[in-house]
Design a protein around this motif. Structure first.
Motif, short mmCIF file in Angstrom:
data_model
loop_
_atom_site.label_atom_id
_atom_site.label_comp_id
_atom_site.label_asym_id
_atom_site.label_seq_id
_atom_site.Cartn_x
_atom_site.Cartn_y
_atom_site.Cartn_z
N GLU A 268 -94.34 -9.12 18.60
CA GLU A 268 -93.77 -10.24 17.66
C GLU A 268 -92.60 -10.72 18.20
O GLU A 268 -91.53 -9.69 18.37
CB GLU A 268 -93.58 -9.47 16.48
N ALA A 272 -88.95 -8.96 15.03
CA ALA A 272 -89.69 -7.45 15.18
C ALA A 272 -89.48 -6.34 14.32
O ALA A 272 -88.02 -6.05 14.06
CB ALA A 272 -89.65 -7.10 16.51
N ALA A 295 -97.76 -12.46 10.54
CA ALA A 295 -96.72 -12.30 11.41
C ALA A 295 -97.18 -12.71 13.10
O ALA A 295 -96.28 -12.87 14.12
CB ALA A 295 -95.98 -10.92 11.64
N VAL A 296 -98.35 -12.15 13.12
CA VAL A 296 -99.07 -12.48 14.61
C VAL A 296 -100.15 -13.29 14.75
O VAL A 296 -100.76 -13.50 15.47
CB VAL A 296 -99.62 -10.95 15.25
N HIS A 299 -99.86 -15.92 17.74
CA HIS A 299 -100.18 -15.15 19.14
C HIS A 299 -101.57 -14.98 19.17
O HIS A 299 -102.25 -15.05 20.02
CB HIS A 299 -99.14 -13.61 19.06
N GLU A 401 -88.91 -7.84 21.24
CA GLU A 401 -89.30 -9.39 20.89
C GLU A 401 -89.29 -10.08 22.39
O GLU A 401 -90.16 -10.91 22.32
CB GLU A 401 -88.03 -9.94 19.96
#
Length: 806
Positions: A268, A272, A295-296, A299, A401
């Motif tokens: 993250e 983070a 949060a991810v 990604h 991060e």
């Protein structure tokens, strides 16, 4: 019942087990490892287990490679499977900055003889046909790294450690520690006390709590990290081999095979989450946290876009565990601040890769007093008192991060900035200063002018500030430059035995005359560099010493630990109480004379001398020394006087060409003069290798490192420092570049830079001793291109020091 041990290791993760194993391998068989639960039950068991050869540091490259070789060897020796997968790896680059990084990594392969290649997108596709190579410019392919089963590797080391006599006590929590009158540690455990000479804190996420027993504030914080294991990948079912581990900054993570599934790990890079800031519950073990898909999600989307065969698969396992991070990235491996017999092996965010090599280096340091590679980058004492809880949390989160940011040279992390400001910080900022953090302090790097934005830029190639630094260097060469160097260690050493004390620990005796300045090198027992001090004698029993600030705590420990019982010596740390301005250039005498009544003439104030004087009606210590190679003075003063002295100098410099300068200019100037710095004077080498025997005075004196240095002089050494002129193009050496002769690696650079007075590029390097003569030519690999270089016979600028003595 109280038991005895040579060392107690607290923590049974892979770091602690590695230290215990290597201590036993070095002959310390009376070692006890205490683990409150099962081995690996903290962060180790849930690690993904990757180990990379493609890293950007020679030291960490060696550490990772040693770990690989160790785990494979232990499987053969113990019969305990470690689950080694030597599938190799690919580190992907998309833009020019990333490609430059990949090119720089190739030097690690050359220096350590690790097989790796720089390849293009078509070759990436050939190695991993399932990867989307759109936009890919290059990749580093490694052949002999891969991943290991963390629990298997730990258990194999534990088996080997037991076979060498280590006692591993599971389900035995350490509950405290006290210092005994004789200096030993009484370590309290649930199974009884253990009295030990040494204690190693390898407690992972518990390290801060354990460190408190020893009066330590350990700079490490647990931060959460996700990885995801997919359902079976149909495309993998018919494959005999295994895909390489893919590392890709575009999704801030990695992808690899996990048997016939895919494994995706992501970091993250915003907010983070740090956990357990008030302490980890002692009953915590094998703990995982609920996944945070929000949060991810971005990604993961980018990751499966790169590996489309994973896109439609389900997720059968999510691992979100706590991993200990440090404020700057490297682990904490080495002596605990202020202690002789307490050691740290914690703060390891890449513990599986680092454990084998760092355990070996720490054991060597504990047993032999020296390690094969310098531990400076991992030394727990690299942080000072500025590292408050707020600093540790903010910077450790930031380290997670930026874990998949491109680590360009000089990059300055921003969390919490500014931290410590000098009294003139805001004035310098208004004048265009661009600051960098040095040991928690803000130091100007360069000054923007002519309306340019004060925005920093960093990279392997010359940056936009190159012209601004040239302007600063010209000012120093033709008029004067003024630099805030307060981020510098400053110690007062006084007392009846102060002179004898300095004489006993330094290769160069302290100045015998009041008002004289001398360079002093403190050596290890093996004759290698511990630190370099500038020592000024202020009175019969009073000295002032300065050193690079990165070693503040380490130097203070070295000084205090070498005091003898009953010796009348007081060591006072003035680092946070005093400021330091450097004034250099042919008009520096004229400018300084305008604000002081001190006689600055050569007869009254020669080179390498000092005076306590009044500057701008404020007390100030003046040293006639200069790191720029020009006439100059250092001005040291209490911080409350700094602003007035700076303002007075600036006013006196009006019409005389005085210019504010920064650290980039100082580096450029010192490279032309051939002044080695802390990058050169490391614990891996000594005065013989560095060619600094003019500062070694052994006659009728006994001092630390004397005999070892004399043996080196007689027996020879394996490397010698040279000052190189390099035919660079748009990129200069940064340190860590391979030096080659006739296609063979014969050394490495330690630092470099462009000299604006001479319009040439320079580097320091250590090469084979028979190649250290003036005029010998080499090739230096800069961004994977060989550039011609040659050994200089002396400083490129003012070799007779006429300007310094002017």
């Amino acid at each position: 019942m109280t038991r005895q041990a040579r060392a107690v290791v607290i923590g049974g993760g892979i770091m602690g087990v590695s230290v215990a194993y290597h201590l036993a391998a070095e002959g310390w068989t009376e070692v006890v490892l205490c683990e409150k639960s099962e081995l690996t039950s903290g962060s180790t068991w849930h690690a993904a287990g990757q180990i990379a050869h493609a890293v950007d540091s020679r030291t960490m490259g060696w550490v990772n490679d040693y770990s690989i070789r160790l785990y494979r060897r232990l499987e053969r020796e113990t019969g305990q499977a470690v689950g080694w997968h030597g599938c190799g790896g690919l580190r992907i680059g998309y833009d020019e900055e990333e490609v430059d990084w990949l090119k720089s990594i190739m030097n690690v392969g050359r220096l350590l003889d690790l097989p790796m290649d720089l390849i293009g997108p078509n070759e990436v596709k050939a190695v991993n046909p399932y990867y989307n190579v759109e936009g890919v410019k290059a990749a580093v392919r490694t052949w002999e790294d891969g991943h290991v089963d963390p629990s298997g590797a730990t258990q194999a080391m534990a088996a080997a450690a037991r076979s060498k006599g280590v006692r591993i006590e599971r389900h035995n929590r350490v509950t405290g520690a006290t210092r005994r009158a004789g200096g030993e540690w009484q370590v309290a455990t649930e199974a009884g006390d253990i009295v030990a000479e040494h204690v190693v804190i390898a407690a992972g996420s518990f390290a801060r709590q354990v460190g408190a027993w020893f009066g330590l504030s350990i700079p490490s914080v647990p931060v959460l990290h996700h990885y995801f294991v997919t359902d079976t990948v149909p495309e993998f079912l018919g494959n005999e081999g295994e895909l390489p581990v893919m590392r890709d900054n575009s999704y801030a993570g990695y992808i690899r095979q996990e048997q016939k599934s895919g494994l995706i790990g992501v970091f993250e890079n915003v907010d983070a989450p740090a956990v357990w800031l008030d302490g980890v519950p002692w009953g915590s073990e094998n703990e995982l946290f609920e996944p945070d898909y929000d949060a991810v999600a971005a990604h993961l989307e980018r990751a499966v876009d790169r590996m489309p065969i994973l896109a439609e698969l389900g997720i059968k396992r999510v691992v979100r565990g706590a991993i200990p991070y440090t404020p700057d990235g490297p682990p904490l491996v080495g002596p605990a601040p202020g202690h002789r017999t307490v050691w740290l092996a914690c703060g390891s965010s890449i513990g599986i890769a680092w454990a084998g090599g760092t355990g070996k280096l720490l054991a060597d340091l504990m047993v032999q007093g020296e390690a094969e590679f310098s531990l400076r980058s991992m030394d727990p004492r690299r942080f000072g008192d500025y590292a408050s809880d707020a600093y540790i949390v903010a910077k450790s989160r930031e380290d997670s991060e930026v874990r998949h940011d491109t680590p360009v040279p000089g990059y300055q992390r921003r969390a919490g900035r500014p931290w410590i400001k000098t009294p003139i910080h805001d004035t310098l900022a208004a004048r265009g200063a661009v600051f960098g953090e040095v040991h928690g302090r803000e130091r100007p790097r360069w000054f923007a002018s002519d309306g340019a934005a004060a925005m920093d830029a960093n990279g392997w190639r010359r940056q936009s500030w190159h012209t601004a630094v040239a302007r600063e260097c010209r000012a120093v060469a033709t008029a004067a430059g003024l630099l805030d160097l307060s981020a510098f260690s400053k110690f007062e050493i006084s007392g009846r035995d102060a002179a004898a004390f300095l004489d006993r620990i330094s290769a160069n005796p302290p100045p015998s005359e009041i008002g004289r300045v001398r360079l002093a090198h403190l050596l290890t027992p093996a004759g290698n560099f511990e630190t370099e001090l500038t020592v000024t004698r202020l009175g019969p029993n009073r000295f002032y010493a300065g050193a690079a600030i990165a070693g503040e705590r380490r130097d203070l420990d070295w000084l205090r630990f070498n005091l003898r019982p009953g010796e009348d010596v007081t060591i006072r740390n003035l680092t946070s109480e005093w400021g330091f301005l450097a004034l250099s250039g042919p008009r520096s005498r004229e400018i300084l004379a305008s604000v002081t009544r001190a006689d600055l003439s050569n007869p009254a104030f020669p080179w390498l001398s000092a005076r306590e004087a009044t500057v701008a009606d404020r007390p100030c210590l003046l040293l006639r020394v200069s790191f720029t190679g020009e006439l100059g003075w250092e001005l040291h003063m209490p911080l409350e006087s700094m602003e007035a002295i700076y303002d007075a100098l600036c006013e006196a410099g009006q019409g005389r060409g005085l210019l504010d300068i920064g650290g980039h200019a100082l580096n450029a100037l010192r490279m032309e003069k051939g002044y080695p710095g802390s990058q050169e004077l490391t614990p891996e080498i000594g005065m013989v290798e560095a060619g600094m025997m003019r500062f070694f005075k052994p006659d009728n004196r006994g001092f630390i490192g004397r005999e070892a240095t004399l043996r080196k002089l007689e027996q020879g050494v394996s490397s010698a420092m040279v000052h190189l002129e390099v035919d660079a193009l748009d990129a200069d050496c940064h340190g860590g570049e391979a030096v080659m002769k006739d296609g063979r690696v014969v050394g490495l650079t330690t630092s470099g830079g462009y000299g604006h007075r001479t319009a040439r590029s320079y580097a320091f390097a250590f090469v084979e001793p028979d190649l250290a003569a003036a005029g010998i030519g080499f090739e230096v690999s800069i961004l994977d291109e060989p550039r011609a270089a040659r050994v200089l016979p002396g400083p490129a600028h003012d070799p007779q020091n006429l300007r310094l003595r002017a």
